[in-house]
Design a protein around this motif. Structure first.
Motif, PDB file in Angstrom:
ATOM      1  N   ASN A   6      51.799  91.247 -30.632  1.00 23.16           N
ATOM      2  CA  ASN A   6      52.411  91.146 -29.312  1.00 23.16           C
ATOM      3  C   ASN A   6      52.989  92.492 -28.868  1.00 23.16           C
TER       4      ASN A   6
ATOM      5  N   SER B  30      55.513  93.864 -26.320  1.00 23.67           N
ATOM      6  CA  SER B  30      56.605  93.370 -25.489  1.00 23.67           C
ATOM      7  C   SER B  30      56.672  94.112 -24.159  1.00 23.67           C
ATOM      8  N   ASN B  31      57.005  93.355 -23.118  1.00 21.78           N
ATOM      9  CA  ASN B  31      57.222  93.972 -21.813  1.00 21.78           C
ATOM     10  C   ASN B  31      58.654  94.474 -21.675  1.00 21.78           C
ATOM     11  N   GLU B  32      59.467  94.197 -22.668  1.00 19.79           N
ATOM     12  CA  GLU B  32      60.855  94.643 -22.616  1.00 19.79           C
ATOM     13  C   GLU B  32      60.940  96.125 -22.995  1.00 19.79           C
ATOM     14  N   GLY B  33      61.950  96.794 -22.497  1.00 18.14           N
ATOM     15  CA  GLY B  33      62.116  98.198 -22.833  1.00 18.14           C
ATOM     16  C   GLY B  33      61.900  99.080 -21.628  1.00 18.14           C
ATOM     17  N   SER B  34      61.733 100.368 -21.889  1.00 18.14           N
ATOM     18  CA  SER B  34      61.682 101.322 -20.781  1.00 18.14           C
ATOM     19  C   SER B  34      60.427 102.183 -20.805  1.00 18.14           C
ATOM     20  N   THR B  35      59.311 101.621 -21.274  1.00 18.60           N
ATOM     21  CA  THR B  35      58.060 102.363 -21.187  1.00 18.60           C
ATOM     22  C   THR B  35      57.624 102.394 -19.722  1.00 18.60           C
TER      23      THR B  35
ATOM     24  N   SER C 135      56.097  99.006 -18.643  1.00 19.52           N
ATOM     25  CA  SER C 135      57.092  97.944 -18.434  1.00 19.52           C
ATOM     26  C   SER C 135      57.839  98.145 -17.123  1.00 19.52           C
TER      27      SER C 135
ATOM     28  N   LYS D  53      55.600  97.378 -14.138  1.00 15.84           N
ATOM     29  CA  LYS D  53      55.446  95.927 -13.975  1.00 15.84           C
ATOM     30  C   LYS D  53      56.682  95.329 -13.288  1.00 15.84           C
ATOM     31  N   ASP D  54      57.849  95.734 -13.734  1.00 16.25           N
ATOM     32  CA  ASP D  54      59.091  95.232 -13.133  1.00 16.25           C
ATOM     33  C   ASP D  54      59.210  95.654 -11.669  1.00 16.25           C
TER      34      ASP D  54
ATOM     35  N   ASP E 284      62.721 105.682 -16.073  1.00 14.17           N
ATOM     36  CA  ASP E 284      63.105 104.871 -14.915  1.00 14.17           C
ATOM     37  C   ASP E 284      63.142 105.699 -13.639  1.00 14.17           C
TER      38      ASP E 284
END
Length: 449
Positions: A254, A256-261, A264, A267-268, A436
């Motif tokens: 898996n 993860s879509n969490e984090g600060s790549t 990700s 997508k957010d 970000d």
């Protein structure tokens, strides 16, 4: 909603994201700087122990690591752009270049007169040549190389290095034609050169393991992959001998879509607005990290799950291959990925189908965002599609660290559309480091019509 397509390059998966080697670091590790090359070739020799191509080829550990040829290419390129360099360092150049190199340079009338009038020709001095190559080797491999004496004045001038400046090597010039000249050996090693086939074969495996090392490091905590990553490096033999299962495992872990790549955050960001939608993704990267944005990604330079079987003229995807015997050493195989070469050989219909999909999605997209992809000469198979895209007047946003005007002009030059009318090329200038902020700048640029 307006349809937005992304073209991602290695820059989005490097430092601060998935830590996959890219650019010069990738070239250095795959072509001439990998400290584990001997371990990799030992593993390959152990697994590919049979005779192949009708018993005419047996695996060998030959690899392309010719520093002299790299240096000669760079010297010739420098001479064509600076005849003063030729005159100033003619004694050193005479030792490095051979008669055939001077014959090639003399095809230019200006250089021909200069070479003949200055009586510049090859002079044998093995001790001096060895000394220059050793310094050149340290310069390209060591991260903290310090210019001192001996050959450093020549090397500084060759690379236009000023004090306290980072070394920049034009890798396209350095490797131009080196790997390309061996592609034909894939058809028949016994006919076109067994050792040169081994150089290509091993090079693709070196590329593969540079990428796999970064992926395994990222998935380090996953127990299903623990046997493939020992002592902070890939377990080369276990991976090669179990390539089918290994591939399916790294493709099932898996992400993860969490984090600060970057992926990700993109997508957010797209999920928080209703004016734009991601309708397609193309990438020159090889692994599925960007699939958190969209499943059906277009892999322009091949993908890590594909392997070429040159004896069969077949390419198999180890992630979906259900016949375990396919990868059980009956036939020799190597990773089906593009390395860093100016030419990209068309081997299989998969490549044609991939670029058909790329062309189709470009036509259906209203906006194309290029992010982490450096538009340059070794990707002309992609540049031609981009040229066609922008000359139709569609909106192209290129993300990079240049000043906006300078960046836009560079893109126009590289895509050969400086004289084209009605192009809509926009340069989104960012400062890499804070993901970000970079993604925020992209979204801001996207909204500024």
């Amino acid at each position: 909603m307006k349809k937005v397509m992304f073209l991602f390059g290695a820059g989005v998966e490097g430092e601060g994201n998935y830590e996959i080697a890219s650019g010069y670091e990738y070239l250095k590790n795959s072509l001439f700087g990998n400290e584990y090359k001997t371990e990799i070739t030992t593993a390959l020799k152990k697994y590919f122990s049979k005779e192949y191509f009708g018993k005419t080829y047996k695996y060998s550990a030959h690899s392309y690591n010719n520093k002299l040829t790299l240096l000669q290419n760079l010297v010739k390129q420098k001479i064509t752009n600076s005849d003063t360099f030729l005159v100033e360092y003619k004694d050193t150049i005479s030792i490095l270049l051979h008669d055939k190199d001077f014959t090639e340079l003399k095809e230019d009338e200006k250089l021909k007169k200069l070479i003949e009038n200055s009586d510049i020709k090859h002079k044998s001095n093995e001790e001096k040549k060895k000394s220059i190559i050793e310094d050149f080797n340290r310069l390209i491999v060591e991260d903290d190389y310090i210019f001192q004496d001996n050959n450093d004045a020549f090397l500084k001038k060759l690379f236009d290095v000023k004090e306290d400046q980072l070394l920049k090597i034009d890798t396209n010039v350095a490797i131009g034609g080196l790997l390309d000249s061996y592609f034909h050996t894939i058809i028949s090693p016994s006919k076109y050169g067994k050792n040169n086939f081994s150089k290509i074969f091993n090079y693709y495996w070196f590329c593969y393991f540079v990428l796999v090392e970064g992926i395994l490091r990222y998935f380090k905590g996953d127990k299903s992959l623990s046997k493939y990553y020992l002592d902070e490096k890939p377990n080369y033999y276990d991976i090669i001998s179990d390539i089918n299962n290994f591939t399916q495992k790294i493709y099932s872990v898996n992400i993860s879509n969490e984090g600060s790549t970057y992926y990700s955050l993109i997508k957010d960001a797209f999920g928080k607005q209703k004016e734009f939608e991601i309708n397609a993704i193309a990438t020159t990267n090889y692994f599925r990290f960007c699939e958190i944005l969209k499943d059906d990604v277009i892999y322009l330079n091949g993908k890590l799950s594909d392997f070429e079987f040159p004896e069969l003229l077949e390419v198999y995807d180890a992630n979906i291959c259900t016949d375990e015997n396919t990868f059980k050493n009956k036939n020799i195989f190597f990773p089906f990925i593009f390395g860093q070469s100016l030419l990209k050989p068309i081997i299989n219909s998969k490549q044609i189908e991939t670029f058909q999909a790329f062309s189709k999605e470009l036509k259906e997209s209203e906006i194309l965002i290029i992010f982490g992809f450096n538009i340059n000469e070794d990707d002309n198979h992609i540049n031609s599609f981009l040229h066609e895209y922008v000359t139709t007047g569609k909106r192209l946003i290129v993300v990079g660290e240049e000043d906006c005007n300078k960046g836009e002009n560079k893109v126009k030059k590289k895509l050969h559309c400086e004289e084209c009318k009605d192009t809509n090329i926009q340069y989104c200038s960012v400062k890499y480091g804070k993901n970000d902020e970079v993604v925020g700048k992209i979204m801001e640029h996207l909204n500024n019509k």
